[in-house]
Design a protein around this motif. Structure first.
Motif, PDB file in Angstrom:
ATOM      1  N   ARG A   1       0.865  -1.290  -0.066  1.00  0.00           N
ATOM      2  CA  ARG A   1      -0.051  -0.022   0.123  1.00  0.00           C
ATOM      3  C   ARG A   1       0.827   1.323   0.078  1.00  0.00           C
ATOM      4  O   ARG A   1       1.129   1.832   1.215  1.00  0.00           O
ATOM      5  CB  ARG A   1      -0.849   0.013   1.125  1.00  0.00           C
ATOM      6  CG  ARG A   1      -1.726  -1.196   1.408  1.00  0.00           C
ATOM      7  CD  ARG A   1      -2.530  -1.497   2.617  1.00  0.00           C
ATOM      8  NE  ARG A   1      -3.434  -0.228   2.918  1.00  0.00           N
ATOM      9  CZ  ARG A   1      -4.893  -0.508   2.664  1.00  0.00           C
ATOM     10  NH1 ARG A   1      -4.989  -1.566   2.119  1.00  0.00           N
ATOM     11  NH2 ARG A   1      -5.628   0.485   2.758  1.00  0.00           N
ATOM     12  N   PRO A   2       1.482   1.615  -1.026  1.00  0.00           N
ATOM     13  CA  PRO A   2       2.331   2.802  -1.091  1.00  0.00           C
ATOM     14  C   PRO A   2       1.561   4.268  -0.740  1.00  0.00           C
ATOM     15  O   PRO A   2       0.424   4.600  -0.937  1.00  0.00           O
ATOM     16  CB  PRO A   2       2.890   2.968  -2.623  1.00  0.00           C
ATOM     17  CG  PRO A   2       2.450   1.526  -3.103  1.00  0.00           C
ATOM     18  CD  PRO A   2       1.467   0.753  -2.319  1.00  0.00           C
ATOM     19  N   TYR A   3       2.453   4.824   0.325  1.00  0.00           N
ATOM     20  CA  TYR A   3       1.970   6.044   0.918  1.00  0.00           C
ATOM     21  C   TYR A   3       0.809   5.997   1.759  1.00  0.00           C
ATOM     22  O   TYR A   3       0.303   6.887   2.304  1.00  0.00           O
ATOM     23  CB  TYR A   3       1.982   7.152  -0.130  1.00  0.00           C
ATOM     24  CG  TYR A   3       2.811   7.348  -1.096  1.00  0.00           C
ATOM     25  CD1 TYR A   3       4.158   7.807  -0.872  1.00  0.00           C
ATOM     26  CD2 TYR A   3       2.886   6.697  -2.576  1.00  0.00           C
ATOM     27  CE1 TYR A   3       5.388   7.876  -1.640  1.00  0.00           C
ATOM     28  CE2 TYR A   3       3.896   6.880  -3.332  1.00  0.00           C
ATOM     29  CZ  TYR A   3       5.199   7.502  -3.073  1.00  0.00           C
ATOM     30  OH  TYR A   3       6.289   7.553  -3.866  1.00  0.00           O
ATOM     31  N   ASP A   4       0.248   4.888   1.965  1.00  0.00           N
ATOM     32  CA  ASP A   4      -0.724   4.761   2.820  1.00  0.00           C
ATOM     33  C   ASP A   4      -0.522   4.728   4.242  1.00  0.00           C
ATOM     34  O   ASP A   4       0.459   3.980   4.549  1.00  0.00           O
ATOM     35  CB  ASP A   4      -1.504   3.422   2.363  1.00  0.00           C
ATOM     36  CG  ASP A   4      -3.159   3.308   3.024  1.00  0.00           C
ATOM     37  OD1 ASP A   4      -3.998   3.934   2.316  1.00  0.00           O
ATOM     38  OD2 ASP A   4      -3.334   2.745   4.203  1.00  0.00           O
ATOM     39  N   LYS A   5      -1.660   5.085   5.042  1.00  0.00           N
ATOM     40  CA  LYS A   5      -1.200   5.107   6.686  1.00  0.00           C
ATOM     41  C   LYS A   5      -1.035   3.520   7.118  1.00  0.00           C
ATOM     42  O   LYS A   5      -0.190   3.519   8.168  1.00  0.00           O
ATOM     43  CB  LYS A   5      -2.426   5.538   7.063  1.00  0.00           C
ATOM     44  CG  LYS A   5      -2.333   5.649   9.055  1.00  0.00           C
ATOM     45  CD  LYS A   5      -3.469   6.316   9.339  1.00  0.00           C
ATOM     46  CE  LYS A   5      -3.667   6.353  11.016  1.00  0.00           C
ATOM     47  NZ  LYS A   5      -4.559   6.644  11.531  1.00  0.00           N
ATOM     48  N   ASN A   6      -1.542   2.405   6.613  1.00  0.00           N
ATOM     49  CA  ASN A   6      -1.575   1.220   7.054  1.00  0.00           C
ATOM     50  C   ASN A   6      -0.354   0.318   6.202  1.00  0.00           C
ATOM     51  O   ASN A   6      -0.512  -1.083   6.273  1.00  0.00           O
ATOM     52  CB  ASN A   6      -2.905   0.586   6.774  1.00  0.00           C
ATOM     53  CG  ASN A   6      -3.900   1.384   7.836  1.00  0.00           C
ATOM     54  OD1 ASN A   6      -3.768   1.410   8.829  1.00  0.00           O
ATOM     55  ND2 ASN A   6      -5.069   1.638   7.372  1.00  0.00           N
TER      56      ASN A   6
ATOM     57  N   VAL B   1       1.384  17.984  -7.658  1.00  0.00           N
ATOM     58  CA  VAL B   1       1.608  17.216  -8.901  1.00  0.00           C
ATOM     59  C   VAL B   1       0.991  15.696  -8.842  1.00  0.00           C
ATOM     60  O   VAL B   1       1.265  15.224  -7.805  1.00  0.00           O
ATOM     61  CB  VAL B   1       2.968  17.133  -9.310  1.00  0.00           C
ATOM     62  CG1 VAL B   1       3.039  16.243 -10.613  1.00  0.00           C
ATOM     63  CG2 VAL B   1       3.608  18.506  -9.516  1.00  0.00           C
ATOM     64  N   PRO B   2       0.023  15.469  -9.628  1.00  0.00           N
ATOM     65  CA  PRO B   2      -0.548  13.972  -9.634  1.00  0.00           C
ATOM     66  C   PRO B   2       0.760  13.138  -9.628  1.00  0.00           C
ATOM     67  O   PRO B   2       1.663  13.138 -10.490  1.00  0.00           O
ATOM     68  CB  PRO B   2      -1.280  14.011 -10.835  1.00  0.00           C
ATOM     69  CG  PRO B   2      -1.554  15.455 -11.237  1.00  0.00           C
ATOM     70  CD  PRO B   2      -0.543  16.163 -10.678  1.00  0.00           C
ATOM     71  N   LEU B   3       0.446  11.992  -8.654  1.00  0.00           N
ATOM     72  CA  LEU B   3       1.783  11.110  -8.483  1.00  0.00           C
ATOM     73  C   LEU B   3       1.003   9.638  -8.264  1.00  0.00           C
ATOM     74  O   LEU B   3      -0.023   9.586  -7.448  1.00  0.00           O
ATOM     75  CB  LEU B   3       2.435  11.704  -7.135  1.00  0.00           C
ATOM     76  CG  LEU B   3       3.699  10.725  -6.671  1.00  0.00           C
ATOM     77  CD1 LEU B   3       4.597  11.629  -5.865  1.00  0.00           C
ATOM     78  CD2 LEU B   3       3.031   9.654  -5.601  1.00  0.00           C
ATOM     79  N   HIS B   4       1.793   8.931  -8.685  1.00  0.00           N
ATOM     80  CA  HIS B   4       1.245   7.528  -8.497  1.00  0.00           C
ATOM     81  C   HIS B   4       2.863   6.435  -8.058  1.00  0.00           C
ATOM     82  O   HIS B   4       3.806   6.938  -8.580  1.00  0.00           O
ATOM     83  CB  HIS B   4       0.491   6.682  -9.335  1.00  0.00           C
ATOM     84  CG  HIS B   4       0.973   6.213 -10.559  1.00  0.00           C
ATOM     85  ND1 HIS B   4       0.480   5.941 -11.789  1.00  0.00           N
ATOM     86  CD2 HIS B   4       2.480   6.173 -10.973  1.00  0.00           C
ATOM     87  CE1 HIS B   4       1.173   5.747 -12.647  1.00  0.00           C
ATOM     88  NE2 HIS B   4       2.513   5.642 -12.325  1.00  0.00           N
ATOM     89  N   SER B   5       2.773   5.324  -7.311  1.00  0.00           N
ATOM     90  CA  SER B   5       3.644   4.064  -7.285  1.00  0.00           C
ATOM     91  C   SER B   5       2.923   3.052  -7.956  1.00  0.00           C
ATOM     92  O   SER B   5       1.786   2.854  -7.957  1.00  0.00           O
ATOM     93  CB  SER B   5       3.710   3.939  -5.961  1.00  0.00           C
ATOM     94  OG  SER B   5       4.562   2.543  -5.763  1.00  0.00           O
ATOM     95  N   MET B   6       3.736   2.374  -9.002  1.00  0.00           N
ATOM     96  CA  MET B   6       3.297   1.162  -9.645  1.00  0.00           C
ATOM     97  C   MET B   6       3.308  -0.108  -8.885  1.00  0.00           C
ATOM     98  O   MET B   6       3.132  -1.223  -9.389  1.00  0.00           O
ATOM     99  CB  MET B   6       3.838   1.065 -11.161  1.00  0.00           C
ATOM    100  CG  MET B   6       3.637   2.112 -11.834  1.00  0.00           C
ATOM    101  SD  MET B   6       1.887   2.441 -12.236  1.00  0.00           S
ATOM    102  CE  MET B   6       1.426   0.716 -13.184  1.00  0.00           C
ATOM    103  N   LYS B   7       4.110  -0.117  -7.703  1.00  0.00           N
ATOM    104  CA  LYS B   7       4.340  -1.312  -6.943  1.00  0.00           C
ATOM    105  C   LYS B   7       3.095  -2.296  -6.790  1.00  0.00           C
ATOM    106  O   LYS B   7       3.197  -3.091  -6.463  1.00  0.00           O
ATOM    107  CB  LYS B   7       5.135  -0.782  -5.737  1.00  0.00           C
ATOM    108  CG  LYS B   7       6.387  -0.338  -5.804  1.00  0.00           C
ATOM    109  CD  LYS B   7       7.295  -1.067  -6.841  1.00  0.00           C
ATOM    110  CE  LYS B   7       8.674  -0.206  -6.695  1.00  0.00           C
ATOM    111  NZ  LYS B   7       8.955   1.088  -7.410  1.00  0.00           N
ATOM    112  N   GLY B   8       1.935  -1.568  -6.403  1.00  0.00           N
ATOM    113  CA  GLY B   8       0.625  -2.247  -6.261  1.00  0.00           C
ATOM    114  C   GLY B   8       0.265  -2.972  -7.110  1.00  0.00           C
ATOM    115  O   GLY B   8      -0.711  -4.178  -6.966  1.00  0.00           O
TER     116      GLY B   8
END
Length: 386
Positions: A198-203, A301-308
C-alpha cells in the motif's frame, strides 16, 4: 548545441502480459500481478508479483521457434529478456554504433544453486554478453547495477553516451526475477508486506517483490516510422551516503537528483504534469519521498507508485515504470496508485486514486535504493503531428 535524445520504442514482459498493450489494458481495468505464491520450500506463501513459468515457456517457444525446442540453454530470466527485446530489434537496425545497456541488480543469481552451471555464468557481464551476442550487437554491452535506481540510471547512461558521441543509439533492457537470494535479503530487513502493498498509505507495512523485464530504444536520429517520441530532457543521480539500507530522513539525495534533472530540463515545478514515484510502501522510503517532493514544491503534482500492480521489480522497476508513464502520456490517462486509501506520510502528496484524463507533457520519474542511491529523469512528450 547539445544533441537531443529520445525514447521512440519500448516493450515489457510482466505478470500482467508479455507486451505493452496487454499490460496497459490490465492496468486500465485495475488488475494487479500481486498474489499469494509459495516461492520456496519450507516457507509459507506470501504476496509477490510473479510471471507464470508455463506461459513464459510457451510464449518463448512460439517467439523463438528457430531454436531447438525453443530453449537452447537459456535461463528463465534470459528468456524474459529475449522476449522483451525481440520486438524492438525487429523494428530497428543494429549498427556498428549501437550499444546494448543492461540494468539488473542480481541477474542470474539463481545459478549459484546449480552446480552444473558454467563457471562465471552468474556474472552480470556474462549475461549482458550472451544477450548481445544472440541479437548480433557489434559493440561491447554496458552493465548498470546500482540497486533499485538501476533502471532509471540506464536511461540516463544511454542519453549521456549518445550525447557524448560514443554511440549513435542504444537498446536498454532491464530485469530481475524473484529468487531465494532476494527473498532472504528482504526478509532479513523484515521489509516484506503481509498482504498486497500500500504505497504512501497509513497502513502500509512493507513491499511486495516482483519480477519483470523491460526494453526501450533510445536514439538521437529519428525516422519516418516513429509513432511517438519522448525526449530525455534531464537526468541526475545523487548518493546521500546516509545508510547501507535506510533512506535519508531529510530526502537530501532524492531532492538533489530531482533538482538537477529539472534544472537540466529547464522546467519548473508548475510544468511537471505527473510524477512516477518509487513508492515501495515501506515506512521510511515513502516518508523520505514525501519530504523530498515537498522540498521541491511538487506536492500538488499528480503522483502514483506502480508497486501495487507489479511489486518491486528491482533493476526492472525504473525502466518498466518509465514505460508505463510514457504509455499514460500517449493515451492521456493517469493510472491510480493501487491500494492507497488514507495518507500515511507527514507531508501530503497528490496521490492519484482513480483513472483520470490528463494532458501530459512533462513526466518526472524517480527512484531510490539501498546504499543511499537516488535518481531522477525528466521525460518530455513530443506531440506527433499527423
Amino acid at each position: 548545441m547539445t544533441k537531443e535524445v529520445y525514447i521512440t520504442d519500448y516493450n515489457c514482459v510482466t505478470p500482467l502480459g508479455f507486451d505493452v498493450q496487454s499490460n496497459w489494458k490490465a492496468l486500465l481495468e485495475g488488475k494487479s500481478g500481486v498474489a499469494s505464491h509459495t516461492i520456496m520450500e519450507n516457507h509459507e506463501a506470501f504476496y509477490v508479483s510473479k510471471i507464470d513459468s508455463e506461459k513464459l515457456n510457451s510464449e518463448f517457444n512460439q517467439s523463438f521457434n528457430e531454436l531447438q525446442n525453443g530453449d537452447s540453454g537459456f535461463t528463465r530470466l534470459e528468456k524474459m529478456f529475449l522476449l522483451s527485446l525481440k520486438p524492438l530489434i525487429e523494428r530497428q537496425n543494429i549498427s556498428e554504433e549501437t550499444v546494448l545497456i543492461l540494468s539488473t541488480t542480481k541477474g542470474n543469481i539463481s545459478l549459484l544453486k546449480n552446480q552444473a552451471a558454467l563457471p562465471g555464468a552468474v556474472y552480470l557481464f556474462h549475461l549482458a554478453r550472451k544477450i548481445a551476442g544472440f541479437f548480433g550487437f557489434k559493440t561491447k554491452p554496458i552493465v548498470i547495477s546500482n540497486a533499485c535506481v538501476s533502471g532509471v540510471m540506464a536511461i540516463a547512461v544511454a542519453k549521456n553516451m549518445i550525447q557524448a558521441g560514443r554511440y549513435k543509439d542504444a537498446f536498454v533492457i532491464a530485469g530481475d526475477e524473484i529468487s531465494e537470494f532476494v527473498i532472504s535479503g528482504f526478509n532479513s530487513f523484515q521489509a516484506i508486506a503481509t498482504g498486497p502493498c500500500r504505497p504512501y498509505d497509513k497502513n502500509r507495512n512493507g513491499i511486495n517483490l516482483g519480477e519483470a523485464t523491460a526494453a526501450a530504444y533510445i536514439t538521437s536520429e529519428l525516422n519516418q516510422t516513429v509513432k511517438f517520441k519522448f525526449k530525455i530532457s534531464g537526468d541526475s543521480a545523487i548518493n546521500d551516503a546516509n545508510h547501507i539500507s535506510g533512506p535519508s530522513r531529510t530526502g537530501d539525495g532524492l531532492y538533489a537528483s530531482i533538482k538537477n534533472a529539472m534544472k537540466e530540463a529547464n522546467v519548473s515545478a508548475e510544468q511537471i504534469d505527473f510524477i512516477s514515484a518509487h513508492g515501495t510502501a515501506t515506512l521510511y522510503n515513502d516518508e523520505m519521498e514525501a519530504i523530498a517532493f515537498n522540498r521541491m514544491e511538487l506536492q500538488n503534482v499528480p503522483l502514483h507508485s506502480m508497486k501495487g500492480y507489479y511489486g518491486h521489480c528491482l533493476g526492472a522497476s525504473g525502466l518498466l515504470e518509465s514505460i508505463i508513464s510514457m504509455e499514460s502520456a500517449v493515451n492521456n490517462i493517469l493510472i491510480p496508485s493501487k491500494n492507497f486509501k488514507e495518507p500515511g506520510t507527514s507531508q501530503l502528496l497528490n496521490i492519484i486514486t482513480e483513472n483520470q484524463p490528463a494532458d501530459i507533457r512533462y513526466i518526472l520519474k524517480t527512484a531510490s535504493g539501498f546504499g543511499g542511491c537516488n535518481a531522477a529523469i525528466v521525460l518530455e512528450n513530443i506531440k506527433m503531428t499527423s
